[in-house]
Design a protein around this motif. Structure first.
Motif, PDB file in Angstrom:
ATOM      1  N   GLN A   1      17.037   8.660   2.792  1.00  0.00           N
ATOM      2  CA  GLN A   1      17.786   7.524   3.032  1.00  0.00           C
ATOM      3  C   GLN A   1      16.750   6.528   3.775  1.00  0.00           C
ATOM      4  OE1 GLN A   1      20.749   5.752   3.034  1.00  0.00           O
ATOM      5  NE2 GLN A   1      20.270   4.501   4.709  1.00  0.00           N
TER       6      GLN A   1
ATOM      7  N   ALA B   1      13.309   6.183   4.245  1.00  0.00           N
ATOM      8  CA  ALA B   1      12.220   5.533   3.525  1.00  0.00           C
ATOM      9  C   ALA B   1      13.015   4.443   2.755  1.00  0.00           C
ATOM     10  CB  ALA B   1      11.660   6.706   2.553  1.00  0.00           C
TER      11      ALA B   1
ATOM     12  N   VAL C   1       0.876  -1.057  -0.071  1.00  0.00           N
ATOM     13  CA  VAL C   1      -0.021   0.030   0.019  1.00  0.00           C
ATOM     14  C   VAL C   1       0.673   1.425  -0.026  1.00  0.00           C
ATOM     15  CG1 VAL C   1      -1.974   1.094   1.092  1.00  0.00           C
ATOM     16  CG2 VAL C   1      -1.588  -1.306   1.477  1.00  0.00           C
ATOM     17  N   GLY C   2       0.862   2.055  -1.001  1.00  0.00           N
ATOM     18  CA  GLY C   2       1.865   3.235  -1.144  1.00  0.00           C
ATOM     19  C   GLY C   2       3.018   2.949  -2.092  1.00  0.00           C
TER      20      GLY C   2
ATOM     21  N   TYR D   1      24.093   9.217   1.180  1.00  0.00           N
ATOM     22  CA  TYR D   1      23.091   8.270   1.637  1.00  0.00           C
ATOM     23  C   TYR D   1      23.670   6.968   1.047  1.00  0.00           C
ATOM     24  CZ  TYR D   1      19.588  11.903   3.024  1.00  0.00           C
ATOM     25  OH  TYR D   1      18.853  12.820   3.764  1.00  0.00           O
TER      26      TYR D   1
ATOM     27  N   THR E   1       2.464   3.450   3.649  1.00  0.00           N
ATOM     28  CA  THR E   1       2.046   5.035   3.565  1.00  0.00           C
ATOM     29  C   THR E   1       2.850   5.715   4.462  1.00  0.00           C
ATOM     30  OG1 THR E   1       0.377   4.556   5.258  1.00  0.00           O
ATOM     31  CG2 THR E   1      -0.241   3.887   3.243  1.00  0.00           C
TER      32      THR E   1
ATOM     33  N   ILE F   1      -0.373  -0.647  -4.506  1.00  0.00           N
ATOM     34  CA  ILE F   1      -1.707   0.041  -4.640  1.00  0.00           C
ATOM     35  C   ILE F   1      -1.409   1.610  -4.279  1.00  0.00           C
ATOM     36  CG2 ILE F   1      -4.213   0.418  -3.961  1.00  0.00           C
ATOM     37  CD1 ILE F   1      -3.402  -2.432  -5.114  1.00  0.00           C
TER      38      ILE F   1
ATOM     39  N   GLY G   1       5.352   9.791  -3.799  1.00  0.00           N
ATOM     40  CA  GLY G   1       4.797  10.307  -2.435  1.00  0.00           C
ATOM     41  C   GLY G   1       5.018  11.510  -2.105  1.00  0.00           C
ATOM     42  N   ARG G   2       5.954  11.698  -1.226  1.00  0.00           N
ATOM     43  CA  ARG G   2       6.545  13.050  -0.833  1.00  0.00           C
ATOM     44  C   ARG G   2       7.492  13.503  -1.804  1.00  0.00           C
ATOM     45  NH1 ARG G   2       7.228  11.970   5.181  1.00  0.00           N
ATOM     46  NH2 ARG G   2       6.353  10.077   4.586  1.00  0.00           N
TER      47      ARG G   2
ATOM     48  N   ASP H   1       9.181   6.251   6.247  1.00  0.00           N
ATOM     49  CA  ASP H   1      10.267   6.875   6.894  1.00  0.00           C
ATOM     50  C   ASP H   1       9.800   6.993   8.373  1.00  0.00           C
ATOM     51  OD1 ASP H   1       8.187   8.589   6.700  1.00  0.00           O
ATOM     52  OD2 ASP H   1       9.364  10.631   6.207  1.00  0.00           O
TER      53      ASP H   1
END
Ligand SMILES: Cc1cc2nc3c(=O)[nH]c(=O)nc-3n(C[C@H](O)[C@H](O)[C@H](O)COP(=O)(O)OP(=O)(O)OC[C@H]3O[C@@H](n4cnc5c(N)ncnc54)[C@H](O)[C@@H]3O)c2cc1C
Length: 437
Positions: free
Chosen positions: A394, A396, A9-10, A63, A249, A32, A40-41, A386
């Motif tokens: 790094q 995440a 998920v994510g 990293y 997520t 998904i 994401g971010r 994260d």
């Protein structure tokens, strides 16, 4: 299509890196993703020919996980000049990194940003973090960054003018309450490599990571509504089944889906982008506000770092404001303009606002205890992101890969121990019991 072995998920960095680890071992999976793209971010939007990262951010090239997984050459990384321009006492001070810019030692030493003693202590911090391994840093005493700076007797002006805007800006935490272990880790990464952005914007990072995933393995614009026994339910009502489920997520949504009793809280941030005709800086250096007056924490002219961020003849100015301003957007923009006028004169009034991004969940507020927890919550149920590692690119990426590897071990019949669950996390207790039953 038959059920995949794993549902993720994510499709942020953690979800993608988990999928890559599974892909490497030939394990089938389906990702998904609620939004329309990967990252994401770490997303980049194209507006009037400008590349706007959704929130100013940089890749620290040292990293270890990024070095392992990314092809830096293909990203065409463009680095910031080491050091900073610091605004204090009504003027800008250029503080080059004396260890990386030949001849900069005297300029740095005699700059009014901190006294001689502060600079000596800073060089001792630098040598210490360079000597330590990352593991040693993470085993260090768990005190806040502010406590650690005070213990090292760094002066208050040095904290206010340098550490608060610099480290506070990286951690989105101007009070420096964040763990000293994280500070030392980030300081080590800055000392060992560059702060850089890809020529085509930060989203080039997740895009490159996702390139190896099979077509159709990510379902976009699908929000997961809830998690059940070896299955997830989408908000459309559709139910998908798999042997294992990985929740990748952001922290607050993971708390909701998994029923953690404590919602993982977040540090917020705003980024404002302006188009200008002339660049207010000449070199690719970050500008830090060394005063607590005014909303701006830092400023960068993105195309001076990476020319592709702005169309020809235009300049892209990024402004970071920490936190979640209680004022409305229009008021925040006029406060920022007021400060810019003070810094650069009336010309700043001519800058055109392109976008203002308010990012509620910028970084998770997590303690080192939480970084070290196993990602396995119950049989066939994992969490990564994260908020389970150092809050960073790094963290995440590493958390996603390690979770993928743990999933593979369980599929091979060698599961990791599950994370201790508190009795007051009833949803998780229920999921664990049902998965065992
Ligand atoms: C403004 C800003 C600046 C930053 N600066 C830096 C920096 O300079 N250096 C650095 O190392 N790190 C920085 N970071 C942190 C870094 O970007 C994050 O730590 C990292 O991207 C988090 O990745 P993630 O995969 O854990 O989570 P996310 O990127 O949040 O991914 C989670 C994904 O899950 C999806 N999702 C959520 N709920 C659902 C659902 N119910 N169903 C389906 N999908 C769902 C989301 O759409 C998202 O795609 C910054 C972050 C921000 C926001």
């Amino acid at each position: 299509m038959s059920n995949p072995d794993v549902l993720i998920v994510g499709a942020g960095l953690a979800g993608i890196c988990c999928a890559r680890a599974l892909q490497k071992e030939g394990v089938s999976f389906q990702v998904i993703e609620a939004s329309d793209s990967v990252g994401g971010r770490v997303r980049t939007e194209k507006v009037d020919g400008f590349l706007l990262d959704r929130g100013f951010q940089v890749l620290l090239t040292a990293y270890p996980e990024a070095l392992e997984q990314l092809d830096y050459d293909r990203l065409q990384l463009c680095a910031f000049a080491p050091g900073a321009l610091i605004r204090a006492d009504g003027r800008f001070f250029r503080i080059p990194d004396p260890w990386r810019e030949p001849g900069a030692f005297m300029t740095s030493l005699f700059s009014p940003i901190g006294g001689f003693a502060d600079k000596f202590k800073l060089s001792r911090i630098r040598s210490a973090v360079l000597r330590k391994t990352i593991e040693e840093i993470f085993e260090g005493e768990d005190i806040s960054t502010m406590q650690a700076l005070r213990r090292r007797q760094i002066s208050q002006p040095m904290i206010d003018r340098f550490f608060k805007p610099f480290i506070g800006g990286v951690m989105l935490d101007p009070k420096l309450t964040v763990s000293n272990r994280l500070f030392e880790f980030v300081f080590k990464m800055f000392a060992e490599g560059d702060a850089a952005v890809p020529a085509e914007g930060m989203q080039a990072i997740p895009r490159q990571l996702a390139e190896v995933l099979p077509e159709g393995s990510i379902r976009f614009n699908e929000r997961v509504h809830s998690i059940g026994l070896n299955q997830v339910k989408l908000s459309t009502g559709e139910v998908l089944a798999a042997k294992q489920v990985v929740v990748a997520t952001e922290g607050p949504e993971a708390s909701r889906l998994l029923g953690f009793d404590r919602t993982i809280s977040s540090r917020s941030v705003c980024t404002l982008y302006f188009a200008a005709k002339e660049s207010p800086v000449e070199e690719p250096m970050l500008v830090l506000s060394g005063s607590s007056r005014g909303p701006i924490n830092n400023l960068a002219v993105m195309n001076v770092v990476a020319p592709g961020y702005a169309p020809a003849g235009e300049q892209l100015v990024s402004i970071t404001v920490l936190g979640w301003p209680s004022r409305d957007d229009q008021t925040v923009v006029s406060m920022v303009r007021g400060q810019l006028r003070h810094w650069y004169g009336l010309v700043a009034d001519e800058w055109r606002l392109l976008r203002m991004y308010r990012i509620e969940h910028g970084l998770p507020v997590v303690s080192p205890m939480e970084w070290q927890q196993s990602s396995r919550l119950a049989a066939g149920l994992y969490v990564c992101g994260d908020h389970r590692s150092t809050p960073s690119i790094q963290g995440a990426m590493e958390s996603g890969r390690l979770t993928g590897e743990a999933v593979i071990r369980e599929l091979k019949g060698q599961p990791d121990p599950v994370t201790r669950v508190r009795k007051d996390e009833p949803r998780l207790v229920e999921l664990r019991e049902s998965n065992q039953g």
